[in-house]
Design a protein around this motif. Structure first.
Motif, short mmCIF file in Angstrom:
data_model
loop_
_atom_site.label_atom_id
_atom_site.label_comp_id
_atom_site.label_asym_id
_atom_site.label_seq_id
_atom_site.Cartn_x
_atom_site.Cartn_y
_atom_site.Cartn_z
N THR A 110 0.74 -1.18 -0.01
CA THR A 110 -0.03 -0.07 -0.06
C THR A 110 0.96 1.12 0.16
OG1 THR A 110 -0.15 0.00 2.28
CG2 THR A 110 -1.82 -1.13 1.18
N GLN A 111 2.25 1.09 0.07
CA GLN A 111 2.87 2.30 0.39
C GLN A 111 3.86 2.65 -0.86
OE1 GLN A 111 5.46 1.39 3.67
NE2 GLN A 111 3.99 2.33 5.10
N THR A 112 4.15 3.95 -1.10
CA THR A 112 4.94 4.36 -2.39
C THR A 112 6.26 5.21 -1.45
OG1 THR A 112 3.80 6.35 -2.65
CG2 THR A 112 3.32 4.36 -4.00
N ALA A 113 7.08 5.28 -2.12
CA ALA A 113 8.38 5.88 -1.60
C ALA A 113 9.18 6.78 -2.80
CB ALA A 113 9.29 4.94 -0.86
N LYS A 114 10.01 7.77 -2.47
CA LYS A 114 10.63 8.36 -3.18
C LYS A 114 11.64 7.24 -4.04
CE LYS A 114 12.75 12.07 -2.63
NZ LYS A 114 13.45 13.22 -1.91
N ALA A 115 11.89 7.34 -5.28
CA ALA A 115 12.80 6.10 -5.93
C ALA A 115 14.23 6.26 -5.46
CB ALA A 115 12.79 6.55 -7.43
N PRO A 116 15.04 5.31 -5.34
CA PRO A 116 16.46 5.39 -4.87
C PRO A 116 17.15 6.14 -5.83
CG PRO A 116 15.84 3.33 -5.88
CD PRO A 116 14.76 4.00 -5.50
N ASN A 117 18.42 6.86 -5.36
CA ASN A 117 18.98 7.81 -6.03
C ASN A 117 20.38 6.89 -6.23
OD1 ASN A 117 18.03 10.20 -6.13
ND2 ASN A 117 18.14 10.60 -4.18
N PRO A 118 20.91 6.72 -7.39
CA PRO A 118 22.20 6.23 -7.87
C PRO A 118 23.45 7.00 -7.52
CG PRO A 118 21.12 6.98 -9.60
CD PRO A 118 20.34 7.45 -8.39
N TYR A 119 24.27 6.40 -6.89
CA TYR A 119 25.44 7.13 -6.42
C TYR A 119 26.88 6.35 -6.95
CZ TYR A 119 23.12 10.13 -3.17
OH TYR A 119 22.24 11.02 -2.53
#
Length: 195
Positions: free
Chosen positions: A71-80
């Motif tokens: 049921t949840q969404t999150a900001k996409a992961p940042n690539p480093y």
């Protein structure tokens, strides 16, 4: 998505790999390979791994949000990209000669070439989804750029190897809950039967 410890996990993986493959020859003990800075004082190790830059990669396409759970969404992961210097500790009490240093550097390069990738799930076994492999490759740097890294820490240039580990996806801790249903309307349409 990999947790914030992924950066430390990548560093620990590289050191663990070097310890497994370099001991007892040409390094006598795993304790002689450490995560450290060339500026560290009163330390007695032979090979140091120094993380000198962490750079966010903006050219890798990624969605704005990703599903997390049901049921949840999150900001996409940042690539480093993580930039490492592998160096020989000149202040070590081991008294290395130039041929010894060259053997050690050669073995490090060989190990890095033979073990050039690791999957995040190997570093964080609790990950639900498979992420792209983190690739360890030699950083493309001119000698002047390597000298500048040493100058930045006020040390004279010494023979060293420079590597880039990428992509390292760092998850976001910002999770969005879906809006709660507060009102529902149900409509029933009764049709008359024809006679």
């Amino acid at each position: 998505m990999a947790d914030y410890t992924i950066i430390a996990d990548v560093s620990a993986y590289i050191v663990r790999l070097l310890r497994e493959k370099m001991c007892p020859e040409p390094i006598p003990s795993p304790n002689h390979i450490e995560i450290s800075s060339p500026t560290a004082q009163d330390v007695d190790y032979l090979v140091g791994l120094y993380l000198y830059e962490i750079k966010q990669e903006t050219q890798i396409a990624r969605p704005l949000m990703v599903r997390q759970g049901r049921t949840q969404t999150a900001k996409a992961p940042n690539p480093y990209s993580l930039y490492y210097m592998v160096f020989i500790n000149a202040s070590s009490q081991m008294g290395l000669k130039a041929p010894d240093v060259q053997k050690i550097v050669g073995r490090i390069a060989q190990i890095a070439d033979d073990n050039s990738s690791v999957f995040p799930r190997q570093l964080q076994p609790w990950l639900n989804e498979e992420e792209p492999a983190i690739v360890l490759s030699q950083a493309r740097m001119a000698l002047e750029e390597k000298v500048r890294v040493w100058q930045a820490i006020n040390k004279p240039y010494e023979i060293s190897l420079f590597y880039k580990a990428a992509p390292v996806f760092l998850s976001s801790s910002a999770v969005a809950e879906p809006p709660r249903v507060t009102q529902a309307s149900i409509a029933v349409d009764l049709m008359e039967r024809g006679s």
